[in-house]
Design a protein around this motif. Structure first.
Motif, mmCIF file in Angstrom:
data_model
loop_
_atom_site.group_PDB
_atom_site.id
_atom_site.type_symbol
_atom_site.label_atom_id
_atom_site.label_comp_id
_atom_site.label_asym_id
_atom_site.label_seq_id
_atom_site.Cartn_x
_atom_site.Cartn_y
_atom_site.Cartn_z
ATOM 1 N N LEU A 133 -27.357 -24.213 -29.517
ATOM 2 C CA LEU A 133 -27.485 -23.405 -30.722
ATOM 3 C C LEU A 133 -28.192 -22.087 -30.417
ATOM 4 C CD1 LEU A 133 -27.069 -23.057 -33.736
ATOM 5 C CD2 LEU A 133 -29.195 -24.325 -34.119
ATOM 6 N N MET A 134 -29.228 -22.125 -29.608
ATOM 7 C CA MET A 134 -29.910 -20.884 -29.247
ATOM 8 C C MET A 134 -28.966 -19.931 -28.525
ATOM 9 S SD MET A 134 -33.084 -20.821 -30.336
ATOM 10 C CE MET A 134 -34.008 -19.694 -29.285
ATOM 11 N N SER A 135 -28.097 -20.463 -27.691
ATOM 12 C CA SER A 135 -27.119 -19.625 -26.995
ATOM 13 C C SER A 135 -26.119 -19.024 -27.981
ATOM 14 C CB SER A 135 -26.387 -20.444 -25.934
ATOM 15 O OG SER A 135 -27.283 -20.890 -24.944
ATOM 16 N N GLN A 136 -25.687 -19.824 -28.964
ATOM 17 C CA GLN A 136 -24.768 -19.317 -29.985
ATOM 18 C C GLN A 136 -25.417 -18.202 -30.794
ATOM 19 O OE1 GLN A 136 -23.707 -23.188 -31.919
ATOM 20 N NE2 GLN A 136 -21.661 -22.308 -31.914
ATOM 21 N N VAL A 137 -26.662 -18.398 -31.158
ATOM 22 C CA VAL A 137 -27.376 -17.385 -31.933
ATOM 23 C C VAL A 137 -27.497 -16.097 -31.135
ATOM 24 C CG1 VAL A 137 -29.623 -16.783 -32.933
ATOM 25 C CG2 VAL A 137 -28.629 -19.046 -33.364
ATOM 26 N N ALA A 138 -27.847 -16.202 -29.862
ATOM 27 C CA ALA A 138 -27.966 -15.012 -29.013
ATOM 28 C C ALA A 138 -26.640 -14.269 -28.923
ATOM 29 C CB ALA A 138 -28.451 -15.416 -27.621
ATOM 30 N N ALA A 139 -25.540 -15.027 -28.728
ATOM 31 C CA ALA A 139 -24.216 -14.403 -28.647
ATOM 32 C C ALA A 139 -23.830 -13.770 -29.976
ATOM 33 C CB ALA A 139 -23.183 -15.442 -28.227
ATOM 34 N N ILE A 144 -22.886 -9.053 -33.427
ATOM 35 C CA ILE A 144 -23.125 -8.352 -34.700
ATOM 36 C C ILE A 144 -23.662 -6.959 -34.430
ATOM 37 C CG2 ILE A 144 -24.592 -8.314 -36.764
ATOM 38 C CD1 ILE A 144 -24.421 -11.423 -36.713
ATOM 39 N N ARG A 145 -24.611 -6.850 -33.504
ATOM 40 C CA ARG A 145 -25.222 -5.549 -33.221
ATOM 41 C C ARG A 145 -24.198 -4.548 -32.668
ATOM 42 N NH1 ARG A 145 -30.583 -7.640 -32.084
ATOM 43 N NH2 ARG A 145 -31.637 -7.407 -34.090
ATOM 44 N N ASN A 146 -23.171 -5.048 -32.028
ATOM 45 C CA ASN A 146 -22.123 -4.170 -31.498
ATOM 46 C C ASN A 146 -21.210 -3.631 -32.593
ATOM 47 O OD1 ASN A 146 -22.956 -4.424 -28.826
ATOM 48 N ND2 ASN A 146 -21.642 -6.187 -28.418
ATOM 49 N N GLU A 147 -21.277 -4.256 -33.790
ATOM 50 C CA GLU A 147 -20.335 -3.905 -34.852
ATOM 51 C C GLU A 147 -20.991 -3.410 -36.136
ATOM 52 O OE1 GLU A 147 -17.043 -4.045 -34.705
ATOM 53 O OE2 GLU A 147 -16.818 -4.936 -32.710
#
Length: 342
Positions: A133-139, A144-147
């Motif tokens: 889950l932490m990996s999913q959140v990081a991804a 999101i920040r890219n868009e």
């Protein structure tokens, strides 16, 4: 005083006169005894209470209203037994386990930003996040920040110190972890973890420099004394934001047969929580639609509320985002945007 004949308005012994002198003039919160007096005001004084709460909000927070959207990254199957929650795997509720993919998360963030929201909160129904889950959140945060230009908040349950540091390193702006109710009432609401465990996560988040979002749900069988206790405990925590939810009883949960909170009690609570938290973001959250309706939404915004969650919640329907935005425009309340106000 509670249970006695109320002092007339303007009397120095009257609770609203005392609140005006203390909270409005100095920014100091009411104590538990004062909050209980507010919560027991007669119906005919609710309008006066809300007018004072609005003055307090305007003086100490300003007119801006913060708008937020939320999305569930992982829904259902939670191992905890929070008695209000249909996402618990321990109850026979209609909610089933589901996970959101990263493209869907980004799209949700884009749609949230289009409403004028400054905050997008990623939520997961877990006791605490595992490595996946932490990996999913990081991804998800990176995508999101890219868009999208928007602040990102998270609500992922109880955290370890290393997980707190990791989220802070991802640039998470605010972390939500609700205490849910008064410490004395908590064992009647949750048995699989303690109020103190939640408090510890909030302490770690604050020490890591993230903003703290912490509130709860009213109408879960707590007494008025416990409602006042809860508001005082939140004031002691000093969170940046307090989401104020009202129980929307969910089928299949232990609280599924509880009555919804009377609108007058909800309005008294809004006023009381503003007088307990004069400088805090006080956010309208779940259950306001069935508890207060459209008129109550207007009364709340003019009674101390200065933030709203727009759109749907995690497992319940909210008001259309457009309805809340139109209401704010109608009331002349400027909407806080990313880096400015409109």
């Amino acid at each position: 005083m509670p249970g006695g004949t109320p002092a007339p308005a303007g009397d120095p012994s009257d609770i609203l006169a005392r609140a005006r002198a203390l909270v409005l003039e100095t920014g100091e919160p009411l104590d538990r005894a004062g909050l209980l007096e507010v919560l027991t005001l007669p119906d005919e004084r609710i309008e006066e209470l809300l007018a004072l709460a609005h003055e307090v909000r305007m003086r100490w927070c300003g007119p801006e209203v913060e708008v937020e959207g939320i999305i569930s990254l992982k829904t259902g199957g939670c191992p905890e037994d929070c008695h209000f929650c249909s996402q618990s795997g321990k109850f026979e509720s209609p909610v089933r386990v589901a996970r959101l993919d990263i493209p869907s998360l980004v799209e949700a963030a884009k749609q949230t930003a289009k409403t004028g929201a400054t905050e997008f909160c990623i939520v997961a129904a877990v006791r605490g996040p595992d490595r996946m889950l932490m990996s999913q959140v990081a991804a998800g945060i990176e995508a999101i920040r890219n868009e999208v230009e928007i602040n990102i908040a998270c609500s992922l349950g109880m955290l370890t110190p290393s997980q707190v540091d990791e989220l802070a390193g991802m640039g998470v702006h605010r972390y939500n972890h609700n205490l849910e109710t008064a410490r004395s009432h908590f064992p009647n609401v949750v048995t699989t973890h303690t109020w103190e465990e939640r408090w510890e996560t909030l302490r770690l988040v604050s020490e890591a420099g993230m903003e703290v979002c912490c509130g709860g749900i009213l109408g879960m069988g707590e007494s008025l004394e416990q409602r006042a206790e809860f508001a005082e405990q939140l004031a002691e925590l000093a969170p940046d934001e307090v989401p104020l939810n009202f129980l929307n009883p969910r089928p299949g949960t232990p609280f599924g047969d509880l009555d919804t909170m009377p609108a007058a009690d909800a309005l008294r609570a809004i006023g009381a929580f503003r007088l307990a938290l004069p400088k805090t973001i006080l956010r309208f959250a779940g259950g306001r639609e069935i508890t207060l309706g459209d008129l109550g939404a207007r009364q709340g915004i003019l009674g101390g509320i200065n933030a709203v969650i727009v759109g749907n919640y995690l497992t319940t329907l909210g008001r259309p985002a457009e309805s809340d935005i139109d209401l704010l425009v109608d009331l002349g309340m400027p909407i806080k945007t990313f880096g400015t106000v409109v």
